[in-house]
Design an enzyme around this catalytic site. Structure first.
Site, mmCIF file in Angstrom:
data_model
loop_
_atom_site.group_PDB
_atom_site.id
_atom_site.type_symbol
_atom_site.label_atom_id
_atom_site.label_comp_id
_atom_site.label_asym_id
_atom_site.label_seq_id
_atom_site.Cartn_x
_atom_site.Cartn_y
_atom_site.Cartn_z
ATOM 1 N N THR A 156 2.675 -3.858 -9.586
ATOM 2 C CA THR A 156 1.188 -4.441 -8.711
ATOM 3 C C THR A 156 1.597 -3.132 -7.368
ATOM 4 O O THR A 156 1.907 -3.412 -6.434
ATOM 5 C CB THR A 156 1.714 -5.317 -8.386
ATOM 6 O OG1 THR A 156 1.840 -6.774 -9.522
ATOM 7 C CG2 THR A 156 0.468 -6.556 -7.439
ATOM 8 N N PHE A 192 6.125 -3.375 -7.388
ATOM 9 C CA PHE A 192 5.164 -3.261 -7.025
ATOM 10 C C PHE A 192 4.585 -1.923 -6.376
ATOM 11 O O PHE A 192 5.578 -0.661 -4.915
ATOM 12 C CB PHE A 192 5.771 -4.151 -5.767
ATOM 13 C CG PHE A 192 5.719 -5.742 -5.670
ATOM 14 C CD1 PHE A 192 4.221 -6.253 -5.740
ATOM 15 C CD2 PHE A 192 7.048 -6.377 -5.930
ATOM 16 C CE1 PHE A 192 4.347 -7.280 -6.423
ATOM 17 C CE2 PHE A 192 6.766 -6.996 -6.641
ATOM 18 C CZ PHE A 192 5.812 -7.563 -6.843
ATOM 19 N N LYS A 193 3.602 -1.435 -6.129
ATOM 20 C CA LYS A 193 3.308 0.166 -5.758
ATOM 21 C C LYS A 193 3.217 0.163 -4.068
ATOM 22 O O LYS A 193 2.311 -0.997 -4.120
ATOM 23 C CB LYS A 193 2.085 0.757 -6.494
ATOM 24 C CG LYS A 193 1.473 1.938 -6.810
ATOM 25 C CD LYS A 193 0.626 2.295 -7.035
ATOM 26 C CE LYS A 193 0.672 2.316 -8.345
ATOM 27 N NZ LYS A 193 -0.438 2.346 -9.364
ATOM 28 N N ILE A 194 3.636 0.716 -3.172
ATOM 29 C CA ILE A 194 3.724 0.729 -1.951
ATOM 30 C C ILE A 194 3.585 2.193 -1.155
ATOM 31 O O ILE A 194 4.051 3.095 -1.761
ATOM 32 C CB ILE A 194 4.779 0.132 -1.042
ATOM 33 C CG1 ILE A 194 5.532 -0.870 -1.590
ATOM 34 C CG2 ILE A 194 4.545 0.653 -0.011
ATOM 35 C CD1 ILE A 194 6.489 -1.697 -0.718
#
Length: 236
Positions: A156, A192-194
């Protein structure tokens, strides 16, 4: 179509014995000590070790080499034909939501419609807060639907506007985790794509210490990637 590299579901890390090439430990050297994927066939095959075998003189592409030690996941909005092209993992992002909005018959559009009528979001006074709430709910809803369709993980995307706000990133991930939990999607299925800013790296460190798995995006330069490797080796 973009391609994202996903490690197997059982581990977010690439197995050390299968890493392709080695980076020189000298800060003055910015080139791989092993090989470049742009080189001819023999060099790439020798360095990859377990790359697919092919007749002498045949072309082995970068995709072939990467596929030999990892899993390639297409990042595209053409995703509705799960029976014909069964995906193994998925990514949900703002661009994916835009693609869904442009496909009137997609099964995921109802997940966005549900977010747009969310009571919590509609009570917020500031338009910017409402839009961020809608986006977060839509990402979580669509991500939960995708998690039911793929055996692997769902990545996400975190809003790029939070790229320089460590606490904002952490809070947003916690909000998404709550949405996924409401849909009975376990955290082990999630990434989680940061953004790979210093603030994003710190947020990833904090989240990883909690047991939440992350990966970094917006890495555009060779030096940037090396800085990430040297400062946070567990992201590899």
């Amino acid at each position: 179509m973009a391609l994202s590299i996903s490690a197997p579901t059982s581990s977010p890390f690439l197995p050390a014995p299968r890493q392709v090439g080695r980076w020189s430990s000298s800060p003055s050297s910015l080139k791989p000590a092993g090989f470049s994927l742009r080189r001819p066939v023999v060099v790439a095959r020798a360095a990859a070790g377990n790359a697919p075998s092919s007749p002498a003189g045949a072309v082995v592409t970068e995709l072939d080499v990467v596929s030999s030690f990892s899993e390639i996941v297409p990042d595209t909005v053409v995703f509705d034909d799960f029976e014909r092209f069964a995906p193994t993992a998925a990514t949900v992002s703002s661009s994916l939501l835009l693609g869904i909005a442009g496909l009137p018959d997609t099964k995921f559009k109802s997940a966005i419609d549900t977010a747009l009528v969310d009571g919590e979001c509609n009570t917020m006074e500031k338009p910017g807060d409402r839009m961020s709430c809608y986006l977060t709910k839509a990402l979580g809803n669509v991500g939960a639907e995708l998690a039911l369709q793929v055996p692997g993980r769902v990545s996400t995307e975190i809003d790029a506007r939070l790229a320089y706000d460590t606490q904002g990133i952490v809070q947003r991930v916690h909000e998404l985790l709550q949405i996924y939990n409401e849909h009975d999607i376990p955290s082990e299925r999630l990434l989680f794509k940061i953004p790979a800013t210093w603030q994003g790296i710190e947020a990833s460190r904090l989240l990883e210490s909690e047991g939440t798995q992350t990966h970094l995006t917006f890495v555009y330069r060779h030096v940037h990637a090396l800085c990430l490797i040297w400062s946070q080796p567990y992201f590899l």
